[in-house]
Design a protein around this motif. Structure first.
Motif, PDB file in Angstrom:
ATOM      1  N   THR A 176     -90.210  10.230 -52.599  1.00 50.86           N
ATOM      2  CA  THR A 176     -90.132  11.657 -52.299  1.00 50.86           C
ATOM      3  C   THR A 176     -88.798  11.940 -51.596  1.00 50.86           C
ATOM      4  N   ASP A 177     -88.470  13.206 -51.441  1.00 52.41           N
ATOM      5  CA  ASP A 177     -87.257  13.572 -50.720  1.00 52.41           C
ATOM      6  C   ASP A 177     -87.301  13.094 -49.274  1.00 52.41           C
ATOM      7  N   ASP A 178     -88.476  13.169 -48.645  1.00 49.74           N
ATOM      8  CA  ASP A 178     -88.616  12.679 -47.269  1.00 49.74           C
ATOM      9  C   ASP A 178     -88.380  11.169 -47.188  1.00 49.74           C
ATOM     10  N   GLU A 179     -88.901  10.423 -48.174  1.00 45.31           N
ATOM     11  CA  GLU A 179     -88.698   8.980 -48.189  1.00 45.31           C
ATOM     12  C   GLU A 179     -87.228   8.632 -48.417  1.00 45.31           C
ATOM     13  N   LYS A 184     -84.674  10.494 -47.472  1.00 48.83           N
ATOM     14  CA  LYS A 184     -83.995  10.795 -46.212  1.00 48.83           C
ATOM     15  C   LYS A 184     -84.262   9.684 -45.195  1.00 48.83           C
ATOM     16  N   MET A 185     -85.511   9.226 -45.130  1.00 45.40           N
ATOM     17  CA  MET A 185     -85.872   8.142 -44.212  1.00 45.40           C
ATOM     18  C   MET A 185     -85.066   6.878 -44.556  1.00 45.40           C
TER      19      MET A 185
END
Length: 181
Positions: free
Chosen positions: A135-138, A140-141
């Protein structure tokens, strides 16, 4: 195979290193040594940090002894790794933990952060190609983790690219030849 080395005036050095957790074509990075983490023998770090007390000498005498030395000597490092929950997958994490031998034993301040500096003063580039469903959050992480894990090293650039696993071959074709200069 990892016996490709070039000679300069001061002895042996390596120009480029590709570390992957997946089989890739040797034709994609012709000027690099390609290390597949699934085909080498290396132990997990025990966390005792004896290597910092012994001038970078790790307790384990396995393939990581050579690979960590190569990482100090090369100008370009390419990581090809599966992204899992916003992190490196297990084989890569296991390898990265063993790279503590490439740090100086004392602490320094870099950009207001306390860290161990890398022992190699050679400016190098790091290219990370991450594949898998993220995902986009992953993503970024993962980029944040990459920024934190490279703190203290002498990288002139750190770039991360993401693709789905089915796109990996095409992505590697795009980056194949990045090791020419």
């Amino acid at each position: 195979t990892f016996t490709i080395r070039k000679r300069n005036r001061r002895g042996l050095y390596m120009k480029n290193l590709v570390v992957t957790d997946k089989d890739i074509s040797n034709q994609l990075f012709k000027n690099s040594v390609i290390v597949n983490l699934n085909n080498i023998n290396y132990s997990s770090c025990t966390g005792g940090l004896e290597c910092l007390k012994c001038e970078g000498a790790c307790y384990f005498k396995d393939d990581m002894s050579i690979i960590s030395k190569w990482m100090n000597d090369c100008q370009l490092i390419v990581y090809i790794t599966r992204i899992k929950y916003g992190c490196f997958d297990v084989p890569f994490k296991k390898m990265l933990e063993r790279l503590v031998v490439n740090h100086e034993p004392y602490y320094s301040m870099v950009d207001g952060e306390t860290c161990h500096l890398g022992i190699s003063q050679l400016k190098k580039k790091l290219l990370v190609i991450s594949y898998g469903d993220a995902t986009d959050d992953e993503k970024k992480m993962f980029k944040d983790l990459l920024d934190e894990s490279t703190l203290g090293y002498t990288y002139s650039s750190v770039d991360a690219y993401f693709c789905e696993e089915y796109e990996l071959e095409d992505t590697l074709q795009t980056f194949g030849g990045v090791d020419h200069g």
